[in-house]
Design a protein around this motif. Structure first.
Motif, PDB file in Angstrom:
ATOM      1  N   VAL A  22      45.633 -30.900  -2.287  1.00  0.00           N
ATOM      2  CA  VAL A  22      46.523 -30.748  -2.583  1.00  0.00           C
ATOM      3  C   VAL A  22      45.775 -30.932  -3.793  1.00  0.00           C
ATOM      4  O   VAL A  22      46.234 -29.897  -5.441  1.00  0.00           O
ATOM      5  CB  VAL A  22      47.860 -30.909  -2.632  1.00  0.00           C
TER       6      VAL A  22
ATOM      7  N   VAL B 101      46.091 -22.611  -2.306  1.00  0.00           N
ATOM      8  CA  VAL B 101      47.610 -24.944  -2.217  1.00  0.00           C
ATOM      9  C   VAL B 101      47.910 -24.930  -0.856  1.00  0.00           C
ATOM     10  O   VAL B 101      47.951 -25.698  -0.296  1.00  0.00           O
ATOM     11  CB  VAL B 101      48.415 -24.196  -2.892  1.00  0.00           C
TER      12      VAL B 101
ATOM     13  N   TRP C 207      44.954 -27.849  -7.896  1.00  0.00           N
ATOM     14  CA  TRP C 207      46.269 -27.627  -8.359  1.00  0.00           C
ATOM     15  C   TRP C 207      45.274 -28.442  -9.596  1.00  0.00           C
ATOM     16  O   TRP C 207      45.267 -26.970 -11.015  1.00  0.00           O
ATOM     17  CB  TRP C 207      47.485 -28.063  -8.502  1.00  0.00           C
TER      18      TRP C 207
END
Length: 445
Positions: free
Chosen positions: A367, A316, A371
């Motif tokens: 990002v 991340v 995820w």
């Protein structure tokens, strides 16, 4: 030493996949650059007609990403026979999907183009493109499904090498057929479609040869008609939500193109260039997302859940850095694109603002992609991304854009901010899900 080895492994996975993503962007860029030299109408037509292929590839990506939930974890268990069955099942689904899209492009090409634009000139050019490019849909499906499943078991070099050669073939054939080199007639937009078709034929030929020699994961024709009920149940449980998720996201992106398509050719041309820039800025981030799915899924399959959490945290942070780098890249591309491409003054004005907005958009997308596409799916959490796209994209940015664009008649540059707002709307919900660790689950039998 463990951390050093981790980043070494990430690099070994991400670089070939990033290069592969870059090559795919190169194909799109070649069409944009060459057709941009021909004119704004054919550039807009190829971009909008390409939305059909884009939606189809998202379904393929959804199928293979869902399959990767299983294959990555079974790879951790070293159960290669089950992976072979999943490969056969995914190929069967991919071929069925591609046949449907091919028939639609042949039977109702004009109706498909009218979804994205009302301009008769753009529709006419788009139909020419669809008639040829649709012949590549099924062979593209076979190639994408096979290489994406191989990617989930850490076999990434073959795909990268194949797509690199394909890019060269595509660019050379495009130049010859679009502009009429080597004494051939200039075919314009049909030349771009023909060049792509030839490159796709090369790709599937390599897949057939590679599959026949691959001793780690073998292809068996009988696996395409397998009736393993438990495996099929697991496949549908994890693959179908991902496929619907990707289709919802892809349909949302197509809807954005349709909204822009009804605002004039200048807006469409600027959006086409902006989207290629976005793809270029995201090549490494997409590679990190894929690596997250492989590494976290493999760790979970090995029953190393704490290791999966550590891997997720590192990836991340890496995706955030790469997202910022991608935004800077877009800002650097903007003046070059305005100078080089044959666009109208209005299109250049739109392009400047769109690229500025996109520079921020890719940070959030980088990002979010790691995820949802990588970390959450690695643990079998395949429904959450669907909820996010249905809520934030369709229930948020698209609805607001339709109201602002066609009811309030908001000017195009400002409307683009609304169109690109969904990635920011997702962030707080995705962060909460990530920290709950509800996504972390072993799904193997």
């Amino acid at each position: 030493m463990e951390k050093k080895q981790f980043y070494k492994t990430v690099t070994a996975l991400v670089l070939p996949m990033a290069l592969q993503n870059l090559i795919n962007v190169g194909v799109s860029s070649a069409d944009v650059i060459m057709l941009g030299k021909v004119g704004e109408t054919v550039l807009s037509a190829s971009s909008l007609a390409g939305q059909i292929y884009f939606i189809m590839t998202l379904i393929f990506f959804g199928l293979t990403s869902g399959a990767a939930v299983l294959t990555a974890q079974y790879w951790g268990k070293q159960d290669t026979r089950t992976i072979e069955k999943i490969l056969g099942l995914t190929l069967r689904m991919g071929i069925l999907v591609s046949v449907v899209f091919t028939l639609a492009a042949w039977i109702i090409p004009t109706s498909l183009m009218k979804i994205f634009t009302s301009d008769p000139a753009i529709i006419a050019e788009g139909v020419k493109y669809l008639k040829i490019i649709s012949l590549s849909y099924t062979i593209s499906g076979i190639t994408m499904v096979y290489f994406n499943v191989m990617r989930s078991v850490e076999r990434v070099i073959a795909a990268t090498a194949t797509y690199a050669c394909s890019l060269v073939i595509n660019v050379v054939c495009n130049a010859i057929f679009i502009f009429g080199f080597l004494g051939l007639p200039a075919m314009g937009i049909r030349g771009a479609a023909l060049g792509t078709l030839i490159a796709r034929i090369f790709e599937v030929t390599v897949v057939c040869v590679y599959a026949s020699k691959n001793t780690t994961i073998r292809f068996h024709l009988r696996d395409m008609v397998s009736r393993d009920k438990l495996l099929i149940q697991d496949f549908y449980r994890y693959a179908i939500p991902v496929m619907i998720n990707e289709l919802a996201w892809g349909a949302g992106m197509a809807m954005i193109s349709a909204i822009i398509g009804h605002l004039g050719s200048a807006a469409v041309a600027a959006h086409s260039v902006t989207q290629v820039s976005r793809q270029l800025a995201m090549v490494v981030s997409h590679g990190v997302a894929s690596a997250a799915g492989i590494l976290c899924g493999k760790a979970i399959g090995e029953n190393k859940e704490e290791m999966a959490k550590v891997y997720a945290s590192r990836l991340v942070k890496l995706s955030l850095v790469l997202g910022i780098a991608g935004g800077i890249l877009i800002l650097g591309i903007s003046p070059i694109a305005r100078t080089f491409l044959n666009l109208t003054p209005q299109a250049k004005s739109y392009l400047s603002f769109m690229m500025f907005v996109m520079a921020y958009f890719v940070v959030a997308q980088s990002v979010n992609c790691t995820w949802i596409v990588g970390i959450f799916r690695s643990g079998g959490d395949t429904k959450f991304g669907l909820y996010m796209d249905a809520g934030c994209m369709w229930g948020g940015s698209i609805v607001l854009s339709l109201i602002c664009g066609f009811v309030l008649h908001m000017p195009m540059p400002y409307l683009y901010i609304i169109l690109c707002s969904d990635e920011f709307l997702k962030l707080p919900f995705i962060w909460k899900r990530y920290k709950s660790y509800k996504w972390l689950k072993n799904v193997t039998r």
